[in-house]
Write a protein that holds these residues in place. Structure first.
Motif, PDB file in Angstrom:
ATOM      1  N   VAL A  15       0.833  -1.205   0.000  1.00 53.75           N
ATOM      2  CA  VAL A  15       0.000   0.000   0.000  1.00 53.75           C
ATOM      3  C   VAL A  15       0.867   1.254   0.000  1.00 53.75           C
ATOM      4  N   ILE A  16       1.940   1.244   0.818  1.00 54.45           N
ATOM      5  CA  ILE A  16       2.831   2.412   0.893  1.00 54.45           C
ATOM      6  C   ILE A  16       3.498   2.675  -0.455  1.00 54.45           C
ATOM      7  N   LEU A  17       3.979   1.617  -1.104  1.00 57.02           N
ATOM      8  CA  LEU A  17       4.601   1.773  -2.425  1.00 57.02           C
ATOM      9  C   LEU A  17       3.597   2.317  -3.442  1.00 57.02           C
ATOM     10  N   GLY A  18       2.376   1.783  -3.388  1.00 51.11           N
ATOM     11  CA  GLY A  18       1.343   2.268  -4.292  1.00 51.11           C
ATOM     12  C   GLY A  18       1.037   3.741  -4.077  1.00 51.11           C
ATOM     13  N   LEU A  19       0.973   4.162  -2.815  1.00 53.86           N
ATOM     14  CA  LEU A  19       0.717   5.569  -2.497  1.00 53.86           C
ATOM     15  C   LEU A  19       1.864   6.453  -2.977  1.00 53.86           C
ATOM     16  N   LEU A  20       3.106   5.973  -2.820  1.00 56.55           N
ATOM     17  CA  LEU A  20       4.270   6.756  -3.258  1.00 56.55           C
ATOM     18  C   LEU A  20       4.274   6.948  -4.778  1.00 56.55           C
ATOM     19  N   VAL A  21       4.039   5.871  -5.506  1.00 61.70           N
ATOM     20  CA  VAL A  21       4.023   5.972  -6.968  1.00 61.70           C
ATOM     21  C   VAL A  21       2.834   6.829  -7.415  1.00 61.70           C
ATOM     22  N   GLY A  22       1.703   6.684  -6.721  1.00 64.97           N
ATOM     23  CA  GLY A  22       0.548   7.527  -7.022  1.00 64.97           C
ATOM     24  C   GLY A  22       0.854   8.995  -6.797  1.00 64.97           C
ATOM     25  N   ALA A  23       1.633   9.281  -5.743  1.00 65.74           N
ATOM     26  CA  ALA A  23       2.035  10.663  -5.475  1.00 65.74           C
ATOM     27  C   ALA A  23       2.915  11.205  -6.599  1.00 65.74           C
ATOM     28  N   ILE A  24       3.803  10.352  -7.111  1.00 64.61           N
ATOM     29  CA  ILE A  24       4.664  10.764  -8.221  1.00 64.61           C
ATOM     30  C   ILE A  24       3.825  11.107  -9.450  1.00 64.61           C
ATOM     31  N   VAL A  25       2.802  10.287  -9.712  1.00 69.13           N
ATOM     32  CA  VAL A  25       1.901  10.542 -10.848  1.00 69.13           C
ATOM     33  C   VAL A  25       1.225  11.896 -10.687  1.00 69.13           C
ATOM     34  N   MET A  26       0.789  12.205  -9.468  1.00 73.12           N
ATOM     35  CA  MET A  26       0.123  13.491  -9.227  1.00 73.12           C
ATOM     36  C   MET A  26       1.093  14.651  -9.414  1.00 73.12           C
ATOM     37  N   ILE A 320      -6.061   6.329 -12.503  1.00 73.99           N
ATOM     38  CA  ILE A 320      -4.688   5.815 -12.632  1.00 73.99           C
ATOM     39  C   ILE A 320      -4.095   5.570 -11.247  1.00 73.99           C
ATOM     40  N   ILE A 321      -4.292   6.509 -10.333  1.00 75.10           N
ATOM     41  CA  ILE A 321      -3.726   6.389  -8.983  1.00 75.10           C
ATOM     42  C   ILE A 321      -4.305   5.175  -8.258  1.00 75.10           C
ATOM     43  N   ILE A 322      -5.625   5.010  -8.334  1.00 76.79           N
ATOM     44  CA  ILE A 322      -6.277   3.875  -7.677  1.00 76.79           C
ATOM     45  C   ILE A 322      -5.778   2.561  -8.279  1.00 76.79           C
ATOM     46  N   ALA A 323      -5.634   2.523  -9.600  1.00 87.09           N
ATOM     47  CA  ALA A 323      -5.142   1.312 -10.262  1.00 87.09           C
ATOM     48  C   ALA A 323      -3.709   0.990  -9.836  1.00 87.09           C
ATOM     49  N   ILE A 324      -2.874   2.024  -9.656  1.00 86.64           N
ATOM     50  CA  ILE A 324      -1.482   1.816  -9.227  1.00 86.64           C
ATOM     51  C   ILE A 324      -1.440   1.225  -7.822  1.00 86.64           C
ATOM     52  N   ILE A 325      -2.256   1.772  -6.924  1.00 87.78           N
ATOM     53  CA  ILE A 325      -2.277   1.266  -5.546  1.00 87.78           C
ATOM     54  C   ILE A 325      -2.696  -0.204  -5.529  1.00 87.78           C
ATOM     55  N   ILE A 326      -3.755  -0.529  -6.277  1.00 89.31           N
ATOM     56  CA  ILE A 326      -4.234  -1.912  -6.326  1.00 89.31           C
ATOM     57  C   ILE A 326      -3.196  -2.820  -6.986  1.00 89.31           C
ATOM     58  N   PHE A 327      -2.512  -2.291  -8.000  1.00 88.41           N
ATOM     59  CA  PHE A 327      -1.471  -3.066  -8.683  1.00 88.41           C
ATOM     60  C   PHE A 327      -0.372  -3.484  -7.703  1.00 88.41           C
ATOM     61  N   PHE A 328       0.069  -2.542  -6.878  1.00 88.11           N
ATOM     62  CA  PHE A 328       1.139  -2.864  -5.933  1.00 88.11           C
ATOM     63  C   PHE A 328       0.668  -3.846  -4.868  1.00 88.11           C
TER      64      PHE A 328
END
Length: 349
Positions: A15-26, A320-328
């Motif tokens: 979850v933390i990795l997904g949130l970090l990558v989602g933050a980068i996307v934003m 995209i962000i939600i998909a990244i979090i779920i992906f991780f």
């Protein structure tokens, strides 16, 4: 590293990795990730209303996830959960509007049972074709989704004399509760969450505490060995699809009797049944895991609707962000493998 500790640690890291990558996307897209995630948090836990709506969103995901997971554990890939949910939705709504002289203690269970039976019937057909004629369940269930969608639309128009919805169900068939609504500032939270959690227990009891559950799992692991040991493989295939379909039909009942209170003509699929595949995979096809997967999926789905309003982030970026979090989270196996290798190297030193 103990297995219990890793089972807790790995989803957290994911979850933390997904949130970090989602933050980068934003950041790359020119938006403030702090504001975005605050909006997401507020959309999930901001007040009593959003908490109630989040739990309401989680409810059908639990049942859809159980439907997919049960079939998986029996060696079947039920992609027809969406269609089974739709027919269950209509069946529950039809019973809910048809009988107006029944007490609630009879009317509500009758509507719920009708939904489960409708979903079970929709699961029985691909199960029978798989068992008797070796027709792959993936092909049949995909096609059954479209049949369910258009058949239910036709039935709704027939019931409503050409209208777009069945009309409101009788109060005696409703899962809505004044107590829950008042407690959550008039959200659409209903008693369906209790039914969903009860079904989690039912799935666990069937698979772990019954002889039939043992046979279903054995057939899922190796059909030839199961048949050699005297098990009726065809019967278990059909039964697995019927039970899976019943869970999906109950998910439809939650929408008909709780969230909406009617069935309406649909221009497309609800998406809940397809999301149930991701929920089951996130939960490793276990009953308790499905609760985790549905909670994560449902919370992100509902909470994300607040991000465009509060943080001004476009819906496309939010998706995209939600998909990244779920992906991780779904990639937890890779993280587990890396942690095990790191642990082994540390022990070797």
């Amino acid at each position: 590293m103990s297995k219990r500790f890793s089972n807790i640690l790995i989803p957290g890291i994911s979850v933390i990795l997904g949130l970090l990558v989602g933050a980068i996307v934003m950041i790359v897209s020119g938006y403030d990730p702090v504001e975005g995630y605050i909006a997401l948090w507020n959309g999930i836990f901001g007040d009593a209303y959003t908490i109630g709506e989040t739990i309401r969103q989680i409810t059908p995901y639990i049942l859809a996830g159980l439907a997919v997971a049960f079939a998986f554990r029996s060696g079947l890939f039920n992609i027809g959960v969406e269609g089974q949910l739709i027919v269950g939705w209509f069946a529950a709504a039809y019973v809910g509007i048809t009988f107006d002289d029944l007490p609630k203690m009879i009317h509500l269970p009758l509507a719920i049972i009708a939904a489960a039976l409708a979903g079970a019937l929709w699961g029985f057909i691909p199960g029978l074709l798989k068992a008797k004629f070796k027709v792959h369940e993936v092909i049949v269930t995909i096609m059954m989704n479209y049949i369910a969608l258009h058949t239910s639309n036709a039935l709704i128009r027939a019931v409503s004399d050409g209208g777009d919805n069945t009309g409101a169900i009788q109060p005696t068939a409703s899962l809505r509760s004044a107590f829950l609504e008042n407690m959550t500032d008039y959200s659409r939270l209903h008693y369906g969450i209790l039914i969903a959690l009860a079904m989690v227990l039912v799935m666990w009891l069937i698979l772990e505490k019954t002889t039939r559950g043992f046979e279903l799992k054995a057939v899922g692991l190796n059909q030839h060995a199961s048949e050699y040991s005297g098990m009726n493989v065809n019967k278990n295939i059909i039964l697995a699809m019927v039970i899976s379909g019943a869970f999906a039909g109950l998910a439809g009942a939650m929408e008909a009797l709780g969230t909406f209170g009617f069935a309406s003509v649909k221009g497309g699929f609800t998406g809940i049944g397809f999301d149930g595949i991701a929920v089951a995979l996130l939960g490793a096809n276990t009953p308790l895991g499905v609760i985790f997967g549905a909670t994560l999926f449902g919370s992100l789905k509902y909470g994300a609707t607040n991000m465009p309003n509060e943080a001004g982030i476009p819906e496309e970026i939010v998706s995209i962000i939600i998909a990244i979090i779920i992906f991780f989270v779904a990639s937890g196996y890779v993280i587990r493998l890396l942690l095990e290798r790191f642990s082994k190297k540390k022990e070797a030193k």
